[in-house]
Design an enzyme around this catalytic site. Structure first.
Site, PDB file in Angstrom:
ATOM      1  N   ARG A 101       0.848  -1.196   0.000  1.00 53.94           N
ATOM      2  CA  ARG A 101       0.000   0.000   0.000  1.00 53.94           C
ATOM      3  C   ARG A 101       0.882   1.244   0.000  1.00 53.94           C
ATOM      4  NH1 ARG A 101      -5.125  -0.417   3.796  1.00 53.94           N
ATOM      5  NH2 ARG A 101      -3.782   0.950   5.037  1.00 53.94           N
ATOM      6  N   ASP A 149       2.243   5.113  -0.258  1.00 55.00           N
ATOM      7  CA  ASP A 149       1.792   6.379   0.319  1.00 55.00           C
ATOM      8  C   ASP A 149       1.491   7.400  -0.777  1.00 55.00           C
ATOM      9  OD1 ASP A 149       2.073   5.469   2.917  1.00 55.00           O
ATOM     10  OD2 ASP A 149       4.125   6.218   3.128  1.00 55.00           O
ATOM     11  N   TYR A 191      12.012  -1.596  -4.681  1.00 54.04           N
ATOM     12  CA  TYR A 191      11.759  -0.179  -4.915  1.00 54.04           C
ATOM     13  C   TYR A 191      13.004   0.481  -5.505  1.00 54.04           C
ATOM     14  CZ  TYR A 191       7.440  -0.072  -2.099  1.00 54.04           C
ATOM     15  OH  TYR A 191       6.166  -0.277  -1.607  1.00 54.04           O
ATOM     16  N   ARG A 247      11.986   5.416   2.592  1.00 52.02           N
ATOM     17  CA  ARG A 247      12.268   6.851   2.579  1.00 52.02           C
ATOM     18  C   ARG A 247      13.127   7.270   3.772  1.00 52.02           C
ATOM     19  NH1 ARG A 247       6.387   8.845   2.287  1.00 52.02           N
ATOM     20  NH2 ARG A 247       7.336  10.911   2.590  1.00 52.02           N
TER      21      ARG A 247
END
Length: 285
Positions: free
Chosen positions: A62, A64, A125, A213
């Site tokens: 999920r 952001d 990612y 992040r």
């Protein structure tokens, strides 16, 4: 969340991508905010002529608000008769109904035991950043972060190596009640391209909230010389959030790919993914 569709339903896998710039993340939210899940479920409802019935999607990760995806995976359980009626034309009809910042690239019946979330063995990612003194190429501004200090990629890679493996990443995660922060970080490496853009590749069995992040935020401090290469590892070992670790902006982050095991290993993977993990030597209570 079942690993098999209910009787009379068929589980359908969707492979998709989206530009997250104008989305409030993946998951549906109250208040009418625009989300990826909301757009796809609305499109499914329209093209299958399901009126007020919403078939809910389960997703691999999920994302952001502002985060992009190139290789996202989801599943949805549809009535058998609905799937039989629409399966051949569903992909093209979705293309005609969906907004241009989200695409479904493949729609197919999932193998037995497939669960887009729990069957995944890794997610990969990419985070993209440039230290070009002139800023970001305007054509890439929605996908690349500008860091206004020169970055030493070798120092960043040295720091990244100390974070690999299975650890409690509580220091790099936004805590969620009842959720473990133990993860296995399989790859964390950075490479500067010929265009000057630095791409960080981050792969793990799963990620906790803000983990990627936050890791990138710590590595940027090493890259620009504000911290030593051993600092991110020390933060990890401390096990608590460090105010010096900044969660970098979301637009540089893209979910590139989700990996799944062979079909015959799906059931075992689902069971493993649902187990709450502890580190070796950790107490049970």
């Amino acid at each position: 969340m079942s690993d098999e569709a209910e009787p009379g339903y068929v589980r359908v896998r969707l492979d998709l991508s989206y530009d997250g710039s104008e989305f409030s993340g993946w998951a549906k939210q109250a208040g009418g905010r625009r989300t990826v899940q909301g757009e796809i479920e609305a499109a499914l409802r329209t093209v299958t002529r399901s009126k007020d019935t919403t078939y809910e999607l389960t997703v691999a990760g999920r994302t952001d608000a502002g985060v992009h995806a190139r290789g996202q995976v989801a599943h949805v359980d549809l009535p058998v008769e609905l799937w039989d009626e629409h399966r051949e034309k569903l992909l093209k009809r979705l293309a005609g109904r969906l907004p241009k910042d989200v695409r479904v690239w493949a729609v197919r019946e999932a193998p037995s035991g497939f669960n887009a979330r729990f069957s995944a063995v890794w997610r990969r990612y990419a985070y993209r950043v440039t230290d070009n003194p002139g800023g970001v190429d305007p054509l890439l501004r929605s996908h690349v972060l500008w860091h206004d200090w020169p970055l030493d990629v070798d120092a960043m890679n040295e720091a990244a190596e100390r974070l690999l493996g299975e650890h409690d990443f509580a220091a790099y995660c936004k805590k969620r009640e009842g959720a473990t922060t133990i993860r296995t970080l399989q790859q964390l490496s950075l490479e500067r391209g010929s265009d000057g853009v630095i791409t960080a590749t981050v792969r793990a069995d799963a990620f906790c909230h803000n983990m990627v992040r936050s890791l990138i935020g710590a590595l940027l401090f090493v890259g620009d010389g504000h911290r030593a290469a051993d600092w991110p590892g020390k933060v990890l070992a401390a096990g608590v959030r460090d105010s010096a670790v900044h969660v970098v902006r979301p637009h540089g982050l893209t979910l590139e790919e989700v990996g799944y095991p062979a079909d015959e290993l799906l059931a075992a993977r689902n069971k493993e993914a649902r187990n709450r993990r502890t580190l070796p030597g950790a107490g049970c209570c």
